[in-house]
Write an enzyme that holds these catalytic residues in place. Structure first.
Site, PDB file in Angstrom:
ATOM      1  N   GLN A  66       0.839  -1.199   0.000  1.00  0.00           N
ATOM      2  CA  GLN A  66       0.000   0.000   0.000  1.00  0.00           C
ATOM      3  C   GLN A  66       0.872   1.247   0.000  1.00  0.00           C
ATOM      4  O   GLN A  66       1.494   1.573   1.005  1.00  0.00           O
ATOM      5  CB  GLN A  66      -0.871  -0.039   1.261  1.00  0.00           C
ATOM      6  CG  GLN A  66      -1.807   1.132   1.437  1.00  0.00           C
ATOM      7  CD  GLN A  66      -2.433   1.124   2.832  1.00  0.00           C
ATOM      8  OE1 GLN A  66      -1.871   0.554   3.766  1.00  0.00           O
ATOM      9  NE2 GLN A  66      -3.583   1.748   2.967  1.00  0.00           N
ATOM     10  N   SER A  74       1.023   6.438   2.604  1.00  0.00           N
ATOM     11  CA  SER A  74       1.679   7.423   3.477  1.00  0.00           C
ATOM     12  C   SER A  74       2.929   8.005   2.841  1.00  0.00           C
ATOM     13  O   SER A  74       3.661   7.328   2.124  1.00  0.00           O
ATOM     14  CB  SER A  74       2.089   6.774   4.798  1.00  0.00           C
ATOM     15  OG  SER A  74       0.991   6.167   5.409  1.00  0.00           O
ATOM     16  N   SER A 125       4.684  -1.296   4.267  1.00  0.00           N
ATOM     17  CA  SER A 125       4.855  -2.688   4.668  1.00  0.00           C
ATOM     18  C   SER A 125       4.897  -3.572   3.419  1.00  0.00           C
ATOM     19  O   SER A 125       4.158  -3.325   2.466  1.00  0.00           O
ATOM     20  CB  SER A 125       3.685  -3.144   5.540  1.00  0.00           C
ATOM     21  OG  SER A 125       3.474  -2.231   6.586  1.00  0.00           O
ATOM     22  N   GLU A 146      -9.313  -1.590   5.565  1.00  0.00           N
ATOM     23  CA  GLU A 146      -8.068  -1.830   6.283  1.00  0.00           C
ATOM     24  C   GLU A 146      -8.331  -1.918   7.784  1.00  0.00           C
ATOM     25  O   GLU A 146      -7.812  -2.784   8.478  1.00  0.00           O
ATOM     26  CB  GLU A 146      -7.067  -0.696   5.990  1.00  0.00           C
ATOM     27  CG  GLU A 146      -5.797  -0.780   6.844  1.00  0.00           C
ATOM     28  CD  GLU A 146      -4.702   0.181   6.387  1.00  0.00           C
ATOM     29  OE1 GLU A 146      -5.013   1.133   5.644  1.00  0.00           O
ATOM     30  OE2 GLU A 146      -3.545  -0.043   6.774  1.00  0.00           O
ATOM     31  N   GLU A 200      -5.803   8.176  17.518  1.00  0.00           N
ATOM     32  CA  GLU A 200      -6.346   9.532  17.677  1.00  0.00           C
ATOM     33  C   GLU A 200      -7.205   9.905  16.470  1.00  0.00           C
ATOM     34  O   GLU A 200      -8.291  10.481  16.614  1.00  0.00           O
ATOM     35  CB  GLU A 200      -5.202  10.547  17.849  1.00  0.00           C
ATOM     36  CG  GLU A 200      -4.416  10.393  19.155  1.00  0.00           C
ATOM     37  CD  GLU A 200      -3.495   9.176  19.178  1.00  0.00           C
ATOM     38  OE1 GLU A 200      -3.053   8.727  18.094  1.00  0.00           O
ATOM     39  OE2 GLU A 200      -3.230   8.650  20.269  1.00  0.00           O
TER      40      GLU A 200
HETATM   41  C1  LIG Z   1       3.874  -0.720  11.503  1.00  0.00           C
HETATM   42  C2  LIG Z   1       3.360   0.257  10.506  1.00  0.00           C
HETATM   43  C3  LIG Z   1       3.028  -0.157   9.230  1.00  0.00           C
HETATM   44  C4  LIG Z   1       2.562   0.757   8.285  1.00  0.00           C
HETATM   45  N1  LIG Z   1       2.290   0.315   7.022  1.00  0.00           N
HETATM   46  C5  LIG Z   1       1.886   1.212   6.077  1.00  0.00           C
HETATM   47  C6  LIG Z   1       1.699   0.792   4.729  1.00  0.00           C
HETATM   48  O1  LIG Z   1       1.871  -0.371   4.398  1.00  0.00           O
HETATM   49  N2  LIG Z   1       1.342   1.708   3.826  1.00  0.00           N
HETATM   50  C7  LIG Z   1       1.134   3.010   4.158  1.00  0.00           C
HETATM   51  O2  LIG Z   1       0.784   3.781   3.272  1.00  0.00           O
HETATM   52  N3  LIG Z   1       1.318   3.456   5.425  1.00  0.00           N
HETATM   53  C8  LIG Z   1       1.696   2.570   6.388  1.00  0.00           C
HETATM   54  N4  LIG Z   1       1.915   3.005   7.688  1.00  0.00           N
HETATM   55  C9  LIG Z   1       1.821   4.436   7.974  1.00  0.00           C
HETATM   56  C10 LIG Z   1       0.689   4.871   8.877  1.00  0.00           C
HETATM   57  O3  LIG Z   1      -0.516   4.857   8.199  1.00  0.00           O
HETATM   58  C11 LIG Z   1       1.050   6.281   9.402  1.00  0.00           C
HETATM   59  O4  LIG Z   1       2.189   6.139  10.207  1.00  0.00           O
HETATM   60  C12 LIG Z   1      -0.060   6.891  10.201  1.00  0.00           C
HETATM   61  O5  LIG Z   1      -1.117   7.237   9.391  1.00  0.00           O
HETATM   62  C13 LIG Z   1       0.389   8.126  11.001  1.00  0.00           C
HETATM   63  O6  LIG Z   1       1.064   9.052  10.221  1.00  0.00           O
HETATM   64  P1  LIG Z   1       2.470   9.641  10.674  1.00  0.00           P
HETATM   65  O7  LIG Z   1       3.365   8.519  10.939  1.00  0.00           O
HETATM   66  O8  LIG Z   1       2.892  10.634   9.681  1.00  0.00           O
HETATM   67  O9  LIG Z   1       2.190  10.355  12.058  1.00  0.00           O
HETATM   68  P2  LIG Z   1       1.550  11.804  12.280  1.00  0.00           P
HETATM   69  O10 LIG Z   1       0.420  11.983  11.375  1.00  0.00           O
HETATM   70  O11 LIG Z   1       2.650  12.790  12.273  1.00  0.00           O
HETATM   71  O12 LIG Z   1       0.988  11.653  13.749  1.00  0.00           O
HETATM   72  C14 LIG Z   1       1.752  11.891  14.908  1.00  0.00           C
HETATM   73  C15 LIG Z   1       0.808  11.915  16.090  1.00  0.00           C
HETATM   74  O13 LIG Z   1      -0.126  12.976  15.947  1.00  0.00           O
HETATM   75  C16 LIG Z   1      -1.439  12.510  16.102  1.00  0.00           C
HETATM   76  N5  LIG Z   1      -2.381  13.294  15.318  1.00  0.00           N
HETATM   77  C17 LIG Z   1      -2.265  13.621  14.017  1.00  0.00           C
HETATM   78  N6  LIG Z   1      -3.353  14.314  13.625  1.00  0.00           N
HETATM   79  C18 LIG Z   1      -4.172  14.422  14.705  1.00  0.00           C
HETATM   80  C19 LIG Z   1      -5.452  15.024  14.938  1.00  0.00           C
HETATM   81  N7  LIG Z   1      -6.094  15.645  13.984  1.00  0.00           N
HETATM   82  N8  LIG Z   1      -5.979  14.922  16.173  1.00  0.00           N
HETATM   83  C20 LIG Z   1      -5.323  14.283  17.164  1.00  0.00           C
HETATM   84  N9  LIG Z   1      -4.104  13.700  16.991  1.00  0.00           N
HETATM   85  C21 LIG Z   1      -3.542  13.768  15.778  1.00  0.00           C
HETATM   86  C22 LIG Z   1      -1.356  11.079  15.636  1.00  0.00           C
HETATM   87  O14 LIG Z   1      -2.440  10.308  16.122  1.00  0.00           O
HETATM   88  C23 LIG Z   1      -0.022  10.654  16.192  1.00  0.00           C
HETATM   89  O15 LIG Z   1      -0.159  10.281  17.528  1.00  0.00           O
HETATM   90  C24 LIG Z   1       2.388   2.105   8.641  1.00  0.00           C
HETATM   91  C25 LIG Z   1       2.722   2.525   9.937  1.00  0.00           C
HETATM   92  C26 LIG Z   1       3.220   1.623  10.867  1.00  0.00           C
HETATM   93  C27 LIG Z   1       3.567   2.097  12.233  1.00  0.00           C
END
Ligand SMILES: Cc1cc2nc3c(=O)[nH]c(=O)nc-3n(C[C@H](O)[C@H](O)[C@H](O)COP(=O)(O)OP(=O)(O)OC[C@H]3O[C@@H](n4cnc5c(N)ncnc54)[C@H](O)[C@@H]3O)c2cc1C
Lengths: 357, 395
Positions: free
Chosen positions: B112, B115, B149, B232, B365
């Site tokens: 996928q 991100s 992933s 998902e 969140e």
């Molecule tokens: C093990 C793992 C596998 C993954 N696999 C995939 C994959 O296969 N393909 C893919 O595309 N993505 C994948 N992801 C990515 C995942 O979808 C993102 O990490 C996730 O959406 C969070 O984005 P970020 O890491 O940029 O964190 P951020 O968006 O920067 O978030 C940081 C913190 O801020 C909080 N936050 C953000 N916005 C708000 C809001 N509006 N209100 C309250 N809190 C908020 C979040 O909840 C989090 O605690 C994977 C992630 C992990 C950990």
């Protein structure tokens, strides 16, 4: 009265340790060393233990130490927790040193070893699993003892056998490294069933080991405090900078409240940790209770802070590259170290007469 | 409509025609797909029979009892849970016929590409560009994805990219199927706190995508992505499980086998979590019964919320219960695993890996916001990013 604040000397000591850790405590290098087999930085240890004299804080001047107390050692541990530093401070400079201090320090073997530890020339660890609680079961030193923290680099092992407490040179023992969950506090299995110098009989030796573990548990709370504090500060910093939805994520109330809640926990943990350090320093009759309270409380705060740190960093918090994982692993291992919170709550129950149903 | 008895009959016929003991695994899986017993709620000809989703259990039980091989869902979770329902809903007939069978049998692994470094929770802010060739109508994609992933084992990817930077962010996105063997795709491992590199960084440099591999209309990618994301969240949190089937299983076994570890404190905490895990299992079952053949809505997010919290609390308790053993870890060696098993390996691994459960597939969140706004209908926070052209947003 219990003094829960920091003295000027303690503040100076903190500043010195903090700048040492800032200069030498690079966490990427730390993780690299851990994977290569040994997380320690001998130069950092030498500066901390020998040059700054931190290894001898608990040891009276006439025995070659600094003649300070648990309060100062606690400040050192706060800073080491803040930096997830890999150093045998808790195990050697607190637990082993405290155990030796509880023996007859007029004995030459005891005095000689104490002086060496205080000067930071050698390190010693008590041969018990890191999980051993001050009032819990202790292993029989004639067999193989697993989960002994910092044993792989210790020069001397303090081994409790049926007939007494022995100081065994590490070279005379078999020390097998184990794969530890906490990369920064390595464990090893120790077999030191024979030889060594007898320091005390079994009763005095056991009491001394328990005394060492009690001091260790009490001061571990300060390490946990420092660790939690770093996790909170780093999370505040990150969430103030990281933008999503066209604004800093730290501006979302849901996250603000989480961090404010953690702050409250850290403030409380500081009070608990200070109370334990002060009670140990004063030799107070309340020491056992203060230590149990601090451990029952601070373990959870450290784990909570580290878990929140990972979560509020999002994906980057799940990576090896970011230091958050080192803190999470240390916090989780610290929760088990020197007795779990559950175990310490049981100690509280007995001490304040709140018996189980 | 197909009922349980009929499905049982078809399953037995499949087993008779292709006895698992003497049939090659891949051949068996293909035959099962062709018999419509892969996912019975899918249409005929695409691995299903248009039957109620809940009847899948009848087929699965019969096949399991006969020792038939399965398609190892741990290896192909993204294909099964996310790509398939999206292809089913938005793919052309050719696309469905080309992709669904090898996806289901596991011959082709999916990943996928959603991100990005600057677009995680705010996925709609993504900046990977897809530019259309006026002549052929095909697309050229350039950008960077992260946390992908299984990218290192994937043959295909579901991808969202920006096709119109002049529109507000939700409106200028288009959804594609991306060929991971394209020379413009570069996959670099990203190591996780478990020691492994389950996810990756993916650099896309002028990757060619035929227009036939677009899912949904140009500029409608956000809507299409909602199908993927809602699926998902159900796929991650709503798996069908027997009692004690998830994270609670290992700790319950340890509790029964190791009386010396028991304390009053741990006992009470274990029981609380056991009850919650059982209730969560029932809630998942109920959700599946409600779904029948349809697509999950935002309510499905509740399953993932519960799943993440429980996995974390249970594995955390397990490490504590193990005490001295909880201080050990099986292996930190950097590897690039082929499959993900949240409940695999040792307690330390489970504890660390479950930390990702509240981040992957939408953070806890963000899912709570979705429940608050889309299920409960609460007003959203004031927003300053919805009606601005994507190109004018601060980055
Ligand atoms: C093990 C793992 C596998 C993954 N696999 C995939 C994959 O296969 N393909 C893919 O595309 N993505 C994948 N992801 C990515 C995942 O979808 C993102 O990490 C996730 O959406 C969070 O984005 P970020 O890491 O940029 O964190 P951020 O968006 O920067 O978030 C940081 C913190 O801020 C909080 N936050 C953000 N916005 C708000 C809001 N509006 N209100 C309250 N809190 C908020 C979040 O909840 C989090 O605690 C994977 C992630 C992990 C950990």
């Amino acid at each position: 009265m219990t003094d829960l604040l920091y003295s000027e000397t303690e503040d100076d000591l903190r500043a010195a340790v903090r700048s040492l850790v800032a200069a030498r405590g690079d966490t990427t290098a730390l993780a690299g060393r851990a994977e290569a087999g040994s997380p320690y930085d001998p130069r950092l240890w030498n500066s901390l233990a020998a040059e700054m004299g931190a290894a001898g804080l608990l040891v009276p001047e006439k025995l070659g130490g600094q003649g300070a107390s648990h309060r100062e050692a606690a400040v050192v541990l706060e800073e080491l927790g803040r930096g997830v530093v890999a150093a045998p401070y808790l195990t050697s400079s607190v637990v082993a040193t405290q155990a030796l201090l509880a023996l007859d320090t007029g004995t030459e073997a005891v005095a000689a070893l104490l002086a060496e530890l205080a000067e930071g020339r050698r390190t010693a660890v008590v041969a018990v699993p890191l999980s051993a609680a001050p009032d819990g079961p202790l292993p029989d030193g004639s067999g193989r003892i697993t989960g002994v923290a910092d044993a792989a680099t210790a020069d001397v092992l303090l081994v409790l056998r049926a007939d007494g407490l022995y100081a065994v040179e590490a070279a005379q023992a078999v020390v097998e490294p184990q794969t530890s969950f906490d990369l920064t506090r390595p464990l090893a299995a120790v077999t030191a069933g024979e030889g060594g110098t007898r320091l005390a009989d079994a009763a005095a030796g056991t009491a001394a080991v328990r005394r060492g573990l009690l001091a260790g548990a009490g001061l571990l709370a300060s390490e946990q405090l420092g660790l939690a504090e770093w996790c909170l500060e780093e999370t505040v910093r990150h969430t103030a900078e990281r933008h999503q939805f066209n604004r800093p994520i730290g501006s979302f109330q849901a996250l603000k409240h989480r961090m404010a809640q953690l702050w409250l926990e850290v403030v409380s943990a500081r009070a608990a940790a200070r109370a334990a350090a002060d009670a140990l320093a004063a030799g107070s009759p309340e020491a056992a209770l203060s230590v149990a309270v601090a451990q029952a409380y601070c373990s959870r705060v450290a784990v909570h802070a580290a878990e929140e740190c990972v979560q509020l960093h999002g994906g980057i918090g799940m990576t090896w590259e970011h230091p958050a994982h080192l803190y999470l692993k240390r916090a989780k291992a610290d929760e088990i170290a020197l007795g779990t919170p559950g175990r310490h709550k049981e100690a509280v129950a007995a001490l304040v007469d709140l018996q189980a149903p | 409509m197909t009922d349980a008895a009929e499905l049982l009959d078809l399953t037995r016929k499949l087993l008779a025609a292709h006895p698992p003991a003497t049939t090659d695994r891949d051949d068996f899986l293909k035959a099962r797909f062709d018999a419509g017993l892969a996912w019975v709620h899918f249409p005929e000809g695409l691995g299903g029979l248009g039957a109620p989703r809940s009847l899948q259990a009848v087929v699965d039980a019969e096949l399991a009892a006969a020792g038939a091989p399965d398609n190892d869902p741990r290896r192909i979770g993204i294909g099964l849970g996310m790509a398939a329902p999206t292809i089913l809903k938005y793919g052309s007939q050719e696309v469905k016929e080309r992709f669904l069978r090898p996806l289901w049998t596991g011959e082709e692994v999916w990943c996928q590409l959603f991100s990005e470094p600057g677009a995680g929770s705010d996925l709609a802010a993504l900046g990977t560009r897809a530019v259309r060739d006026e002549g052929s109508g095909d697309w050229t994609v350039t950008g960077q994805k992260v946390w992908t992933s299984s990218a290192h084992v994937a043959r295909w990817a579901i991808l969202i990219a920006r096709t119109d930077p002049d529109l507000p962010k939700h409106r200028g996105i288009t959804y594609f199927i991306c060929d991971m063997t394209d020379p413009g795709v570069e996959v670099r491992p990203l190591r996780q706190i478990t020691g492994e590199a389950e996810f990756n960084e993916v650099f896309l440099t002028e990757v060619r995508i035929p227009d036939a591999h677009r899912l949904g209309g140009v500029g409608e990618g956000w809507k299409v992505a909602q199908t993927t994301l809602n699926n998902e969240r159900v796929a991650i949190g709503g798996m069908r499980l027997p009692r004690e089937g998830g994270m609670i299983g290992p700790i319950a076994r340890t509790w029964r086998e190791r009386p010396e570890l028991r304390t009053h404190d741990l006992h009470q905490r274990l029981l609380t979590l056991w009850v919650e895990a059982e209730v969560s299992r029932l809630a998942g079952e109920r959700l599946r019964q409600q779904l029948v053949a349809g697509q999950p809505g935002p309510e499905g997010s509740a399953m993932k919320l519960a799943f993440a919290r429980l996995n974390q609390e249970i594995s955390g308790l397990e490490v504590e219960l193990l005490g001295e053993e909880g201080l050990l870890y099986d292996d930190w060696t950097m590897r690039r695993p082929e499959l993900v098993d949240f409940t695999g390996r040792d307690a330390g691994y489970r504890y660390l890996r479950s930390k990702g459960n509240s981040i992957e597939g939408g953070t806890t969140e963000v899912l709570l916001n979705i429940v608050a706004e889309r299920v409960l209908g609460l007003p959203s926070e004031p927003r300053n990013d919805k009606d601005v052209a994507w190109k004018d947003l601060a980055r």
